[in-house]
Design a protein around this motif. Sequence first.
Motif, PDB file in Angstrom:
ATOM      1  N   ARG A 208     -47.484  -3.161 -51.208  1.00  0.00           N
ATOM      2  CA  ARG A 208     -46.178  -2.939 -50.902  1.00  0.00           C
ATOM      3  C   ARG A 208     -46.057  -4.301 -50.097  1.00  0.00           C
ATOM      4  O   ARG A 208     -44.785  -5.021 -49.993  1.00  0.00           O
ATOM      5  CB  ARG A 208     -45.875  -1.829 -49.947  1.00  0.00           C
ATOM      6  CG  ARG A 208     -46.573  -1.113 -51.115  1.00  0.00           C
ATOM      7  CD  ARG A 208     -45.734   0.734 -50.061  1.00  0.00           C
ATOM      8  NE  ARG A 208     -45.099   0.297 -49.595  1.00  0.00           N
ATOM      9  CZ  ARG A 208     -44.086   0.881 -49.655  1.00  0.00           C
ATOM     10  NH1 ARG A 208     -43.482   1.456 -50.741  1.00  0.00           N
ATOM     11  NH2 ARG A 208     -42.486   1.224 -49.158  1.00  0.00           N
ATOM     12  N   SER A 209     -46.759  -4.738 -49.067  1.00  0.00           N
ATOM     13  CA  SER A 209     -46.297  -6.063 -47.959  1.00  0.00           C
ATOM     14  C   SER A 209     -46.390  -7.623 -48.550  1.00  0.00           C
ATOM     15  O   SER A 209     -46.568  -8.391 -48.267  1.00  0.00           O
ATOM     16  CB  SER A 209     -46.963  -5.742 -46.460  1.00  0.00           C
ATOM     17  OG  SER A 209     -48.028  -5.276 -46.660  1.00  0.00           O
TER      18      SER A 209
ATOM     19  N   PRO B 169     -45.659  -0.742 -44.900  1.00  0.00           N
ATOM     20  CA  PRO B 169     -46.450   0.234 -45.365  1.00  0.00           C
ATOM     21  C   PRO B 169     -46.246   1.675 -44.345  1.00  0.00           C
ATOM     22  O   PRO B 169     -45.731   1.299 -43.109  1.00  0.00           O
ATOM     23  CB  PRO B 169     -47.419  -0.099 -44.713  1.00  0.00           C
ATOM     24  CG  PRO B 169     -48.092  -0.926 -44.163  1.00  0.00           C
ATOM     25  CD  PRO B 169     -46.283  -2.093 -44.469  1.00  0.00           C
TER      26      PRO B 169
END
Length: 266
Positions: free
Chosen positions: A107-108, A147
């Motif tokens: 996600r990052s 996150p």
Amino acid sequence: MIDDIQFDKMDPARAAAFQVALGRAATIVDGSYLPPFFHQLYFWTPRAPAELGRDGHPKVGLGPIPDMGLPRRMWAGGRLKFHAPIRAGVEAERRSVLDSKTSKIGRSGPLGFVTLRHEIWQEGTHCLTEWQDLVYREDPSATAVEPLTPAARTDETDQREIGFDSTLLFRYSALTFNGHRIHYDLDYARDVEGYAGLVVHGPLLAQLLMMFAEELMGNLTKFSFRASSPLIHFETATLCRNGPDLWVRGSDGQSCMQAVALTAPG
């Protein structure tokens, strides 16, 4: 194939100094059994300044850890099997291999995962097997999705509050020869890597959980741990236990680390 071999005499003064840094009596002398995970104080790998990265760690690619093109390093977790006690004042050998390396998109952003496996031997006895899980990330970005921070369990049967300060973090960095600047350089931790303050070492949290588990459960045979969110040096945390499960809960109720401890039957 062994990627690296190191030897260390397991100086008892170093272990005793760590006991004092933790607020305990200095009881370790030649021949004493080292508490679990105290081997982190040994097997230093000094590098010349030109061989260090911007974060103070040795540059990747110079040893068993490959260069995956990602600048931020974190110790994500680990597993240990305790086969026999390690004694202070006796030379030990650590044999290290690169167990695995993988890459993925999270996600990052891009992530790199590396697992090192170490074996520690002393006088022909295999004392310990350890797996270290490391994760590498990109620099923080204003557009990156951070996150979610998981909430910690609240069903502990045993607990102990602990506090940290910059002095303890500096001493632990010195005793483990860990040059990672997120633990002692506030400007770097905040302005370059995007943390709210100095970051408490993941292995230090694991160390405290292991000592807590041994006090409550007896001699450990296995221990595994996984970091879930950073703990900052000005935060108070709580060591928690319920059966074989242990965890660190941060001051805002966040889960900082989860662990499982096993002891010998009987």
